[in-house]
Structure formats: C-alpha cells, structure tokens
Enzyme design. Structure first.
Site, short mmCIF file in Angstrom:
data_model
loop_
_atom_site.label_atom_id
_atom_site.label_comp_id
_atom_site.label_asym_id
_atom_site.label_seq_id
_atom_site.Cartn_x
_atom_site.Cartn_y
_atom_site.Cartn_z
N ARG A 1 0.70 -1.27 -0.08
CA ARG A 1 0.10 0.02 -0.05
C ARG A 1 1.08 1.35 0.06
O ARG A 1 2.11 1.20 0.52
CB ARG A 1 -1.05 -0.06 1.29
CG ARG A 1 -2.02 -0.91 1.32
CD ARG A 1 -3.32 -0.68 0.24
NE ARG A 1 -4.20 -1.44 0.09
CZ ARG A 1 -4.47 -2.63 -0.56
NH1 ARG A 1 -3.57 -2.61 -1.76
NH2 ARG A 1 -5.49 -3.34 -0.39
N HIS B 1 -1.97 0.88 -9.49
CA HIS B 1 -2.49 -0.04 -8.58
C HIS B 1 -3.23 -1.11 -9.35
O HIS B 1 -4.42 -1.19 -9.17
CB HIS B 1 -3.53 0.66 -7.80
CG HIS B 1 -3.74 -0.11 -6.51
ND1 HIS B 1 -4.03 0.54 -5.25
CD2 HIS B 1 -3.74 -1.49 -6.06
CE1 HIS B 1 -4.52 -0.48 -4.33
NE2 HIS B 1 -4.15 -1.70 -4.79
P1 NDP Z 1 -1.73 -11.82 4.55
O1 NDP Z 1 -2.40 -11.24 5.62
O2 NDP Z 1 -1.87 -13.29 4.06
O3 NDP Z 1 -0.11 -11.78 4.95
C1 NDP Z 1 0.57 -10.78 5.43
C2 NDP Z 1 1.89 -10.82 5.61
O4 NDP Z 1 2.49 -10.00 6.37
C3 NDP Z 1 2.14 -12.17 6.72
O5 NDP Z 1 3.17 -13.07 6.37
C4 NDP Z 1 2.46 -11.33 8.14
O6 NDP Z 1 3.07 -12.07 8.99
C5 NDP Z 1 3.14 -10.36 7.50
N1 NDP Z 1 3.24 -9.15 8.34
C6 NDP Z 1 1.95 -8.36 8.88
N2 NDP Z 1 2.39 -7.37 9.85
C7 NDP Z 1 3.94 -7.57 9.96
C8 NDP Z 1 4.63 -6.79 10.66
N3 NDP Z 1 4.35 -5.95 11.51
N4 NDP Z 1 6.01 -7.30 10.46
C9 NDP Z 1 6.38 -8.30 9.87
N5 NDP Z 1 5.51 -8.95 9.11
C10 NDP Z 1 4.24 -8.59 9.10
O7 NDP Z 1 -1.67 -10.81 3.42
P2 NDP Z 1 -1.68 -11.03 1.54
O8 NDP Z 1 -0.49 -11.76 1.32
O9 NDP Z 1 -3.16 -11.51 1.05
O10 NDP Z 1 -1.80 -9.52 1.24
C11 NDP Z 1 -0.66 -8.54 1.52
C12 NDP Z 1 -1.10 -7.13 1.17
O11 NDP Z 1 -0.84 -7.12 -0.14
C13 NDP Z 1 -2.56 -6.62 1.36
O12 NDP Z 1 -2.92 -6.49 2.51
C14 NDP Z 1 -2.53 -5.52 0.39
O13 NDP Z 1 -2.05 -4.37 1.16
C15 NDP Z 1 -1.55 -5.85 -0.72
N6 NDP Z 1 -2.19 -6.14 -1.98
C16 NDP Z 1 -1.90 -5.44 -2.96
C17 NDP Z 1 -2.56 -5.44 -4.28
C18 NDP Z 1 -2.08 -4.80 -5.25
O14 NDP Z 1 -2.86 -4.56 -6.36
N7 NDP Z 1 -0.85 -3.84 -5.47
C19 NDP Z 1 -3.64 -6.57 -4.49
C20 NDP Z 1 -3.84 -7.47 -3.49
C21 NDP Z 1 -2.98 -7.14 -2.31
P3 NDP Z 1 2.75 -13.45 9.76
O15 NDP Z 1 2.74 -14.49 8.71
O16 NDP Z 1 3.62 -13.71 10.72
O17 NDP Z 1 1.29 -13.22 10.13
#
Ligand code: NDP
Length: 308
Positions: free
Chosen positions: A223, A271
């Site tokens: 984001r 995006h």
């Molecule tokens: P998930 O919720 O499946 O995964 C999130 C990951 O981020 C997890 O591995 C989590 O760790 C990690 N994480 C979260 N907070 C922290 C932190 N503070 N420190 C370290 N690691 C952290 O999300 P998705 O993979 O489905 O999606 C990720 C993001 O991609 C979405 O939230 C969105 O913002 C973005 N996105 C962008 C798109 C675009 O068109 N550009 C389209 C779709 C999504 P843990 O595994 O330990 O919980």
C-alpha cells in the site's frame, strides 16, 4: 438471507448473476437499491460507508472485495460484526504476474536500457546470474509466498520476512522486528507485500533503505502508506536505491505536480497489481457464507487486534 454489494456496476452484475445461478437461496442486492436495511446480513465492498452497522442493524459479516482491509475503519465496527478479506486465487495470479514482470525487469536492467535507447546509446552491462541476485519479500502471507514460489524457477537467491517464523522451501526466512535489519542487509531487490497496519505504516523509510546494500531496487506492491515518499527521493538521489517500481501510492492518483511522475528512476503503475474478479472469487465468497451459516470459521477472517 440477503447480501448487499457496493461495487462498480460491471462487477456488481457479475456477482449477482453468479449468486442467482449457483446460490439462489441468497438474495443479492446492489447498492444503492438496498430495500429494507433490516434484511441485510452480509455486505461486500471495497470501501464500505463508516456508519454501516447503524444503517444495517442486523449486519453479521462485512466482506472486503480486496485482499487488504486497511481502507476499513475497523474501530468503527462493533466487535460482533466479522470482517473477512478476499482470498481470490485471481488476486494471487495477478500479483505473481506483476512480481515476475518487475523482478525480471530490474534484474535484467530494463529501466537502464530503455533510458539508453532514448539517448541512442548502445552499451551493455555485465549479466548478473539470477543466483547472485538476492530477492527479499516483506510479508510471507498468501501473496508473499505466491510471489516467492513464482520466482524460484528462475534461480534467484530468495528470502522473506514476516511477523512469525516460517519454513518455506528454498527461502531464507526472517521473523520479527529483531531480524528486519539482517533481512534487509541481504536484499539486492526488495518487494513489499505487507498489509498496511499501525505497525507497518511508513516501514519503507530512510532507515530501511540505509540497511539495504547500496544500489538496491525496490518494488512496492503493498500500500502507498508503507512508503515514506520523500525518503525514497533522497535514497534515489544518493544512489542507495537505484530504481523503484511502485504500484501503490499514498494518494491515488497522485497530484499532477507529484515528483514521482517524471522521476527517471521510478516506474509507476496505477494500482493494477491484482484485481478481484467475481469469476475466480465467487467460490470462496460463497463457501465463506456457507461456513458462517454452519457456525464455522471463515477463510480470510481479520484478527482485529493485529489489523490483518
Ligand atoms: P496476508 O495477511 O496473507 O499476509 C500478510 C503477511 O505480512 C504475513 O506474512 C504477516 O506475518 C506479515 N506481516 C504483517 N504485519 C507484519 C509486521 N508488523 N512485521 C512483519 N511481518 C508482518 O496478506 P496477503 O499476502 O494476502 O496480502 C498482503 C497485502 O498485499 C495486502 O494487505 C494488500 O495491502 C497488498 N495487496 C496489493 C495488491 C495490489 O494490487 N497492489 C493486491 C492485493 C493485495 P505473519 O505471517 O507472521 O502473520
């Protein structure tokens, strides 16, 4: 049982016809034709109105039509309303395509060669083998893992960072705040696929860039709020970051005088990393509604305490 969609017109009609065909017991209404608000139990949208629970007193579940829910004000929704994000396999496919395009472009120096073409200049750089290019992914969720798996066949040296420890074949995994700097120290190419939360806002900042090897490249697919935009300009000016590919920005679209538009070492896309498609997302949305009916946990339910 009634589900209200507040999405763009084209997709709204696709959603409705999928439900009519495969789940006629679920009545689908399309915003703004909401009918009796007391009958709405499920609401699906990219960005719902803030007073949702007031407008729809019997609301049980809000389905985000996106993979991230940072655009939702979770604190405004009462705890008994569940928020569920979209795990559309089509989103993962879109991200995989974008990641391959961006990583291969940066790995093969395409921005540099396009510049050279504009200057009628014919000059090669040494070809670095993929195994010597260290690619690191921030966020090892649904999309981070899909991205890494798609890069494996090219032979890149892969690593990833998440909140909790992970074991992923062929990927060096780092976890938690303590391992962020060691992770960054070994990323020639950094991809952000984190959710935007209070903990990750502004994580792509001067300190992060300073921890990367000099001349690193950045891809932000998370984001806009992850990136401190002025810090990236500074890091590009010193050469600490050589090139950035950004799919997301704080303000979308950016203002006409935003410095990124004409920056020679920033590629911007509007995006388009991935988009939810009713065709590929329908099965999971319906399955989640059925799970809710049976009192089972839904896939992609948001943990309110961590915000993703
Ligand atoms: P998930 O919720 O499946 O995964 C999130 C990951 O981020 C997890 O591995 C989590 O760790 C990690 N994480 C979260 N907070 C922290 C932190 N503070 N420190 C370290 N690691 C952290 O999300 P998705 O993979 O489905 O999606 C990720 C993001 O991609 C979405 O939230 C969105 O913002 C973005 N996105 C962008 C798109 C675009 O068109 N550009 C389209 C779709 C999504 P843990 O595994 O330990 O919980």
């Amino acid at each position: 049982m009634t589900l209200l969609f507040k999405v763009d017109d084209a997709r709204a009609h696709d959603w409705k016809s999928l439900f009519q065909t495969h789940a006629p017991d679920i009545e689908v209404r399309l915003w703004p034709d909401i009918g009796d608000p007391a009958q709405i139990q499920f609401f699906a949208s990219w960005q719902p109105p803030a007073d949702l629970h007031v407008q729809f007193p019997n609301l049980q579940v809000v389905f985000a039509t996106s993979a991230g829910v940072d655009q939702f004000d979770l604190s405004a929704l009462p705890e008994h309303i569940e928020v569920v994000r979209m795990l559309d396999p089509g989103i993962a496919q879109g991200i995989v395509e974008y990641v391959c395009f961006a990583v291969l472009s940066l790995h093969r120096e395409i921005p540099l060669y396009l510049d050279q073409q504009r200057q009628h200049h014919w000059q090669t750089r040494p070809l670095i083998p993929a195994r010597q290019r260290r690619v690191g992914v921030m966020g090892l969720g649904n999309l981070g893992i899909a991205a890494l798996q798609s890069l494996r066949p090219f032979g890149f040296d892969l690593s990833g960072w998440a909140r909790s420890e992970k074991h992923i074949e062929g990927v060096r995994c780092f976890a938690g705040d303590q391992q962020l700097i060691p992770f960054l120290n070994q990323c020639d190419l950094l991809i952000c696929l984190l959710p935007l939360t209070a903990d990750t806002r502004g994580i792509l900042n001067a300190k992060t860039f300073a921890a990367l090897p000099h001349g690193a490249r950045l891809i932000n697919l998370g984001r806009g709020g992850h990136l401190v935009e002025s810090d990236l300009l500074d890091a590009l000016a010193t050469g600490q970051i050589e090139q950035a590919i950004l799919d997301v920005l704080n303000d979308e679209p950016p203002s006409q005088n935003h410095p990124y538009w004409d920056h020679p070492r920033i590629w911007l896309t509007p995006h388009i990393g991935a988009m939810t498609s009713p065709d590929s997302a329908f099965k999971l949305l319906l399955e989640n509604i059925r799970r809710h009916q049976r009192g089972e946990p839904m896939q992609g339910a948001i943990a309110r305490d961590v915000g993703y």
